[in-house]
Design a protein around this motif. Structure first.
Motif, PDB file in Angstrom:
ATOM      1  N   TRP A   1      -5.114   1.620   9.109  1.00 49.07           N
ATOM      2  CA  TRP A   1      -4.482   3.042   9.269  1.00 49.07           C
ATOM      3  C   TRP A   1      -5.815   3.858   9.796  1.00 49.07           C
ATOM      4  O   TRP A   1      -6.690   3.972   9.088  1.00 49.07           O
ATOM      5  CB  TRP A   1      -3.988   3.414   7.860  1.00 49.07           C
TER       6      TRP A   1
ATOM      7  N   ALA B   1       4.722   0.531   8.917  1.00 46.30           N
ATOM      8  CA  ALA B   1       3.614   1.486   9.120  1.00 46.30           C
ATOM      9  C   ALA B   1       3.464   2.162  10.467  1.00 46.30           C
ATOM     10  O   ALA B   1       3.465   3.372  10.565  1.00 46.30           O
ATOM     11  CB  ALA B   1       2.202   0.852   8.860  1.00 46.30           C
TER      12      ALA B   1
ATOM     13  N   CYS C   1      -3.380   7.056   3.509  1.00 42.82           N
ATOM     14  CA  CYS C   1      -3.085   5.786   3.232  1.00 42.82           C
ATOM     15  C   CYS C   1      -4.058   5.186   2.043  1.00 42.82           C
ATOM     16  O   CYS C   1      -5.412   5.163   2.276  1.00 42.82           O
ATOM     17  CB  CYS C   1      -3.016   4.700   4.429  1.00 42.82           C
TER      18      CYS C   1
ATOM     19  N   ASP D   1       0.751  -1.249  -0.005  1.00 41.49           N
ATOM     20  CA  ASP D   1      -0.052  -0.008   0.126  1.00 41.49           C
ATOM     21  C   ASP D   1       0.863   1.196   0.067  1.00 41.49           C
ATOM     22  O   ASP D   1       2.075   1.039   0.106  1.00 41.49           O
ATOM     23  CB  ASP D   1      -0.741  -0.021   1.297  1.00 41.49           C
TER      24      ASP D   1
ATOM     25  N   VAL E   1       1.639   5.264   1.634  1.00 37.52           N
ATOM     26  CA  VAL E   1       1.227   6.371   2.574  1.00 37.52           C
ATOM     27  C   VAL E   1       1.459   7.266   1.685  1.00 37.52           C
ATOM     28  O   VAL E   1       2.856   7.557   1.626  1.00 37.52           O
ATOM     29  CB  VAL E   1       1.693   6.376   3.940  1.00 37.52           C
TER      30      VAL E   1
ATOM     31  N   THR F   1      -2.117  -2.424   5.091  1.00 38.96           N
ATOM     32  CA  THR F   1      -2.044  -1.091   5.963  1.00 38.96           C
ATOM     33  C   THR F   1      -3.083  -0.178   5.882  1.00 38.96           C
ATOM     34  O   THR F   1      -3.661   0.243   6.805  1.00 38.96           O
ATOM     35  CB  THR F   1      -0.625  -0.470   5.754  1.00 38.96           C
ATOM     36  N   THR F   2      -3.421  -0.228   4.748  1.00 39.33           N
ATOM     37  CA  THR F   2      -4.729   0.519   4.563  1.00 39.33           C
ATOM     38  C   THR F   2      -5.945   0.247   5.483  1.00 39.33           C
ATOM     39  O   THR F   2      -6.748   1.297   6.103  1.00 39.33           O
ATOM     40  CB  THR F   2      -5.191   0.589   3.200  1.00 39.33           C
TER      41      THR F   2
END
Length: 169
Positions: free
Chosen positions: A96, A141, A104, A48, A50, A92-93
């Protein structure tokens, strides 16, 4: 011997559902390695991103990540829009939480990766590796979030990131 292996494999079957994804991934990685800019789908098994500004505060966050990681994981700089794209682990999205200085993004968005040899800002507005990709290491992250909270990169990307990033659903 070869015929024995062919016979043992049986009749042709249907390709595995994830083989199309694998083929797309291989084409993408070969394109980047061949010094071509390449559009990559976010999420899945890759990464992903950021998104932050690329100003002084974001560079300070990268310096913090250099200390945390012994050299920051991959970050793409975009001189056209003044942004950094931090490549973080896939998924991660989903974890986040909203952040005042970063966004993100994962699937279904795509990002263009610069060729691996472009490690300095181009003479014309475009993409380059601010922190080059090294093997399979990504930016973690949680430490990135702490670094961004501490450094507070401005301007924030929230207002206009969808139009300016070159990321498309």
């Amino acid at each position: 011997m070869m015929q024995t292996l062919v016979d043992a494999a049986g009749a042709p079957g249907r390709p595995a559902p994830d083989m199309a994804d694998l083929a797309e991934l291989l084409r993408t990685l070969l394109g980047v390695a061949a010094r071509e800019d390449t559009r990559v789908r976010l999420g899945g098994n890759l990464f992903d991103v950021v998104v932050t500004s690329s100003g002084v505060q974001a560079r300070a966050a990268a310096a913090l990540m250099d200390k945390v990681q012994g050299g920051c994981g991959p970050v793409v700089g975009d001189t056209r829009d003044g942004l950094f794209y931090w490549l973080v682990p896939p998924g991660t999205t989903g974890r986040w939480e909203p952040h005042t200085h970063a966004v993100c993004l994962g699937a279904p968005f795509k990002i263009v990766l610069p060729s691996l040899n472009r490690t300095a800002p181009p003479g014309t507005p475009g993409l380059y590796w601010f922190r080059p990709s090294a093997s399979d290491r990504l930016v973690p992250a949680a430490p990135l979030r702490r670094a961004l909270t501490q450094c507070r990169p401005e301007p924030t990307p929230h207002a206009a990131f969808a139009d300016r990033l070159g990321l498309t659903p």
